[in-house]
Scaffold this active site. Structure first.
Site, PDB file in Angstrom:
ATOM      1  N   HIS A 171      44.510   2.791 -44.053  1.00  0.00           N
ATOM      2  CA  HIS A 171      45.571   2.923 -45.053  1.00  0.00           C
ATOM      3  C   HIS A 171      46.733   1.981 -44.724  1.00  0.00           C
ATOM      4  CE1 HIS A 171      44.052   7.299 -45.462  1.00  0.00           C
ATOM      5  NE2 HIS A 171      43.619   6.633 -46.530  1.00  0.00           N
ATOM      6  N   LYS A 214      42.785  21.357 -52.755  1.00  0.00           N
ATOM      7  CA  LYS A 214      42.265  20.683 -51.569  1.00  0.00           C
ATOM      8  C   LYS A 214      42.888  21.283 -50.316  1.00  0.00           C
ATOM      9  CE  LYS A 214      41.146  16.066 -49.992  1.00  0.00           C
ATOM     10  NZ  LYS A 214      41.285  14.645 -50.211  1.00  0.00           N
ATOM     11  N   ARG A 231      36.394   0.511 -48.600  1.00  0.00           N
ATOM     12  CA  ARG A 231      35.759   0.294 -47.302  1.00  0.00           C
ATOM     13  C   ARG A 231      34.381  -0.296 -47.459  1.00  0.00           C
ATOM     14  NH1 ARG A 231      36.522   6.330 -45.416  1.00  0.00           N
ATOM     15  NH2 ARG A 231      35.882   6.449 -47.570  1.00  0.00           N
ATOM     16  N   SER A 285      39.959   9.610 -43.248  1.00  0.00           N
ATOM     17  CA  SER A 285      40.796  10.726 -42.810  1.00  0.00           C
ATOM     18  C   SER A 285      39.934  11.902 -42.363  1.00  0.00           C
ATOM     19  CB  SER A 285      41.735  11.166 -43.939  1.00  0.00           C
ATOM     20  OG  SER A 285      42.665  10.154 -44.226  1.00  0.00           O
TER      21      SER A 285
END
Length: 157
Positions: A18, A42, A91, A130
């Site tokens: 990030h 979440k 990515r 993450s």
């Protein structure tokens, strides 16, 4: 014309991938906002305010970058905030497959003149997520170099 770019995510936690995207975006656009998504459905490791505080600490040296938060539709936040660029980090191909669908849907919802820009993460960080960082940390693994130092201490707690 001034460019206002938004880079959004849950950032739970902010990773070096990030950071790489944010640092590069800060060089490309006049104003950059890191938009932290507040999604009550979440389960996050850090609260919204903790995530915002950690990100602000990590980005303290980037003077054209600010941190904000939102909930609901990304398009509403983009349109209401007057952003003209939405940045998405990639990515690999799996990210692209998901992100292209989101970008195409958002293109229908964004005001005219809003562009989605994809940036590839530096290959040194392309394996970091993450979720992976949280898992390794929770099992006692070393995450130094995977998250900014400002976040490393909080992850150890």
């Amino acid at each position: 014309m001034k460019t206002k770019a938004l880079y959004s995510g849950s950032f739970d936690p902010l990773t070096m991938g990030h950071m790489n995207i944010i640092e590069r975006v800060a060089k490309l656009y006049d104003e950059v906002t890191v938009g932290v998504i507040d999604n009550p459905q979440k389960k996050t490791m850090f609260s919204l305010s903790e995530r915002e505080d950690m990100i602000k600490e990590a980005l303290a040296g980037l003077h054209n970058v600010r941190v904000d938060h939102f909930s609901g539709l990304l398009a509403d936040f983009v349109n209401d905030g007057g952003y003209n660029v939405v940045v998405r980090g990639l990515r690999g191909t799996t990210d692209f497959d998901y992100e292209i669908q989101m970008a195409q849907m958002n293109a229908r919802l964004f005001n005219e003149k809003v562009e989605t820009v994809f940036l590839m993460t530096d290959p040194r960080y392309s394996f970091i997520s993450s979720t992976m960082v949280k898992e390794v940390s929770s099992l006692g693994g070393d995450i130094k170099g995977l998250v900014p130092d400002e976040i490393l201490g909080r992850m150890s707690k």
